[in-house]
Design an enzyme around this catalytic site. Structure first.
Site, PDB file in Angstrom:
ATOM      1  N   ASP A 161       0.803  -1.224   0.000  1.00 44.50           N
ATOM      2  CA  ASP A 161       0.000   0.000   0.000  1.00 44.50           C
ATOM      3  C   ASP A 161       0.839   1.279   0.000  1.00 44.50           C
ATOM      4  OD1 ASP A 161      -2.007  -1.831   0.336  1.00 44.50           O
ATOM      5  OD2 ASP A 161      -2.898  -0.843   2.079  1.00 44.50           O
ATOM      6  N   ASP A 162       0.171   2.336  -0.395  1.00 44.53           N
ATOM      7  CA  ASP A 162       0.569   3.735  -0.201  1.00 44.53           C
ATOM      8  C   ASP A 162       1.562   4.266  -1.232  1.00 44.53           C
ATOM      9  OD1 ASP A 162      -1.014   3.397   1.989  1.00 44.53           O
ATOM     10  OD2 ASP A 162       0.521   3.829   3.484  1.00 44.53           O
ATOM     11  N   HIS A 221      -5.057   9.286   1.048  1.00 45.11           N
ATOM     12  CA  HIS A 221      -5.112   8.489   2.280  1.00 45.11           C
ATOM     13  C   HIS A 221      -6.075   9.073   3.306  1.00 45.11           C
ATOM     14  CE1 HIS A 221      -3.651   5.435   5.118  1.00 45.11           C
ATOM     15  NE2 HIS A 221      -3.145   4.846   4.042  1.00 45.11           N
ATOM     16  N   HIS A 235      -6.482   3.237  -3.546  1.00 46.19           N
ATOM     17  CA  HIS A 235      -6.278   3.430  -2.100  1.00 46.19           C
ATOM     18  C   HIS A 235      -6.573   4.884  -1.725  1.00 46.19           C
ATOM     19  CE1 HIS A 235      -5.005   2.227   1.815  1.00 46.19           C
ATOM     20  NE2 HIS A 235      -3.812   2.778   1.804  1.00 46.19           N
ATOM     21  N   HIS A 258       3.536  -2.532   3.144  1.00 42.69           N
ATOM     22  CA  HIS A 258       3.697  -1.182   2.584  1.00 42.69           C
ATOM     23  C   HIS A 258       5.024  -1.075   1.843  1.00 42.69           C
ATOM     24  CE1 HIS A 258       0.725  -0.658   5.803  1.00 42.69           C
ATOM     25  NE2 HIS A 258       0.254   0.335   5.072  1.00 42.69           N
ATOM     26  N   TYR A 260      -6.810   2.746   6.499  1.00 47.15           N
ATOM     27  CA  TYR A 260      -7.060   2.311   7.882  1.00 47.15           C
ATOM     28  C   TYR A 260      -8.127   1.214   7.961  1.00 47.15           C
ATOM     29  CZ  TYR A 260      -5.228   7.048   7.912  1.00 47.15           C
ATOM     30  OH  TYR A 260      -4.519   8.180   7.614  1.00 47.15           O
TER      31      TYR A 260
HETATM   32 NI    NI Z   1      -2.508   2.964   3.453  1.00 50.10          NI
END
Ligand code: NI
Length: 300
Positions: free
Chosen positions: A103-104, A157, A153, A247, A194
């Protein structure tokens, strides 16, 4: 409801977009004051939103991870992807599969992870932030060209459960548009930041034909920057048909990946995308999943 897309078309410039996102975040913050909003939010038990911790943590990690323009090395960008890799004939109802997810990103460090995954012939799923996609579209193309899946995503965020409907829609639609523009692929998966979701988020995900994918194992790699801990938690926690959260913006996580792949491969796992995991029973838009629901767990 469709204010987001109209705004996006109107403000094509990056700076204007960033301003719009800032305004969006503020709007979302005000919306959180609505007494109805917190009561409606239904975060998952495993979602990591501590008191004031999650937003601060995420903002900090992103700030640390995203290089300033001056820090970006002037090395050549990866060649544009010729397109998505050929689909594989893999049946996770017959063989043991796990879906690793990252992720991210993307960030420049994602390149290192892509090399590791290619060397191990592992396919994974990346849940990407729209604002990062806009910075590094060539990395998104490479992810797709290497056979990985890409998912939404959100743009920045945000905690979707706290946003107004208009802001929520912009988070999804802007990121869908950025991913499609970068890669030619329209995502079918949403990972709410989250793991925070509610009935309104589910309805908006359904509108954009996105199934909600959270995770069965969270090795807390965003908190513990320790490759050995991340490796042990992923290897010990993995079961058949699970979705694993990691991540790629954490260098310690990327460093743990070779040993994770080696150990899980030795246990008989195949590394597949989320769509490969679900196979002929694709996830339903709007529904929430932590794993493929149809196989008995813990089979050898
Ligand atoms: Ni995230």
């Amino acid at each position: 409801m469709s204010g987001g897309p109209k705004i996006l078309r109107k403000w094509a410039g990056g700076i204007a977009l960033a301003t719009a996102v800032a305004a969006l975040s503020q709007a979302g913050g005000r919306q959180a004051d609505d007494p109805a909003a917190p009561a409606e939010a239904k975060p998952l038990p495993d979602h990591q939103m501590g008191p004031g911790g999650a937003s601060a943590r995420q903002a900090g990690s992103l700030e640390a991870a995203v290089p300033t323009p001056r820090a970006v090395a002037p090395k050549p960008a990866p060649a544009p992807a010729p397109g998505a890799a050929a689909p594989r004939a893999i049946d996770c109802r017959k063989v043991q599969c796990v879906a690793l997810t990252f992720d991210d990103g993307p960030i420049l460090g994602t390149t290192k992870l892509l090399g590791i995954l290619k060397a191990h012939q592992a396919r994974v799923t990346f849940f990407l932030l729209g604002q990062q996609v806009a910075k590094y579209p060539e990395l998104v193309r490479r992810e797709v060209a290497d056979g990985h899946q890409i998912g939404n995503h959100t743009w920045d965020h945000s905690d979707l459960s706290k946003l107004s409907d208009a802001a929520l829609e912009s988070q999804l639609s802007w990121t869908q548009d950025a991913l499609k523009k970068a890669s030619g692929v329209t995502p079918v998966l949403l990972r709410p930041p989250y793991g925070s979701t509610n009935t309104r988020v589910a309805a908006m995900a359904r509108k954009y034909r996105l199934a909600q994918m959270t995770w069965a194992v969270d090795p807390l790699d965003w908190k513990d920057h320790d490759s050995a801990k991340v490796e042990r938690r992923v290897v010990d926690g993995t079961q058949r048909d699970y979705i694993i959260l990691m991540h790629d913006i954490q260098p310690t996580t990327v460093d743990a990946v070779p040993k994770i792949l080696d150990q899980l491969k030795a246990k008989g796992y195949n590394f597949v995308t989320v769509s490969e995991l679900f196979g002929a029973s694709p996830p339903v838009p709007g529904e929430l999943y932590t794993k493929f629901p149809g196989t008995a767990q813990g089979l050898p």
